[in-house]
Enzyme design. Sequence first.
Site, short mmCIF file in Angstrom:
data_model
loop_
_atom_site.label_atom_id
_atom_site.label_comp_id
_atom_site.label_asym_id
_atom_site.label_seq_id
_atom_site.Cartn_x
_atom_site.Cartn_y
_atom_site.Cartn_z
N ASP A 6 1.32 54.54 -57.81
CA ASP A 6 0.90 55.74 -58.53
C ASP A 6 1.75 56.91 -58.04
O ASP A 6 1.65 57.31 -56.89
CB ASP A 6 -0.58 55.99 -58.25
CG ASP A 6 -1.12 57.23 -58.93
OD1 ASP A 6 -0.35 57.96 -59.58
OD2 ASP A 6 -2.34 57.48 -58.81
N VAL A 7 2.57 57.47 -58.93
CA VAL A 7 3.49 58.54 -58.51
C VAL A 7 2.78 59.82 -58.10
O VAL A 7 3.37 60.67 -57.46
CB VAL A 7 4.50 58.89 -59.63
CG1 VAL A 7 5.52 57.79 -59.81
CG2 VAL A 7 3.79 59.24 -60.92
N LYS A 24 6.11 71.00 -67.48
CA LYS A 24 7.46 70.71 -67.96
C LYS A 24 8.37 71.92 -67.82
O LYS A 24 9.58 71.77 -67.59
CB LYS A 24 7.41 70.21 -69.40
CG LYS A 24 6.75 68.85 -69.56
CD LYS A 24 7.41 67.78 -68.69
CE LYS A 24 6.88 66.39 -68.98
NZ LYS A 24 7.51 65.36 -68.10
N TYR A 71 0.48 70.61 -69.72
CA TYR A 71 1.68 69.81 -69.90
C TYR A 71 2.91 70.71 -70.04
O TYR A 71 3.94 70.49 -69.38
CB TYR A 71 1.52 68.93 -71.15
CG TYR A 71 2.70 68.03 -71.43
CD1 TYR A 71 2.88 66.85 -70.73
CD2 TYR A 71 3.62 68.35 -72.43
CE1 TYR A 71 3.96 66.01 -70.99
CE2 TYR A 71 4.69 67.51 -72.71
CZ TYR A 71 4.86 66.35 -71.99
OH TYR A 71 5.93 65.53 -72.25
N ASN A 85 10.87 60.06 -64.35
CA ASN A 85 10.49 59.89 -65.76
C ASN A 85 8.98 59.87 -65.96
O ASN A 85 8.51 60.26 -67.03
CB ASN A 85 11.10 58.59 -66.30
CG ASN A 85 10.53 58.23 -67.65
OD1 ASN A 85 10.85 58.83 -68.67
ND2 ASN A 85 9.62 57.25 -67.67
#
Length: 263
Positions: free
Chosen positions: A66-67, A163, A159, A93
């Site tokens: 799990d990143v 980003k 989000y 990614n």
Amino acid sequence: MRSAVVDLGGKVAVITGGTRGIGRQIAGKFVEHGASVVVTGRGRDAGERAEKELGVHGPALYVEGDVTSRSDAERMVDSAIGAYGRLDVLVNNAGGGAAFAPLAEMTDDAWHDTIALNLHSVFYATRRALSYLVPQGSGRIITISSMEGKHADPGMGPYAAAKHAVIGLMRSLAREVGPSGVTANCVCPGMVFTDLLRSQGGAIAAAMGMTFDQLVTVFTERSAIRRATTADEVAMATVFLASDAAAAVTGSAWSVDGGVTCC
């Protein structure tokens, strides 16, 4: 066929979220261009399938984790050293949205989960990768941002915030590590039809007050090319940034969105 311009022969890359969607396409292109890859993800079945498919074309290893966990993210990066003895490229990614809603209706959990997946994970993996790349005097950090990292749509607050943030993080990093031979860049895809989009597209559209079909139409009509971006197009931009040919490209945020954010 491998291009001499973007030859990745002898390079080792870690690709987070590399078992499906855009990440899987990036991993495939890296292997086609000569790289050895580590792909990470949380689904064992998808991971083992990706490892088997990629392994037909070149060295590939799946590492589960799990990143958003610092220890897992660091272990994923370390696995390249254990498997191949070096690291040359990190592709951050892994990402996505935990929930989509107007900010006034956003829950704490949705906010924190989205920021953790899209921003904290990049920090954890990048910091670990730098411990290898800076001493060896070369390397590439490539983070997949989004067209939402250059503008923003309603219902996508956390989000879009994450980003935008990773673009700033990579630009700051580019200044820090440029003299050491390490570059840091972002790729900003437009709408790409992946399994993730298909599973979350309805929620995204609802947060924007429309149906999924209307969402597709809106983003297509915004595009100068009047179509969705393909995962292959995103992958090839990433391959180039990973290559020696891109040694002077750093601190950039490449739009691969068909012109959605060109003006």
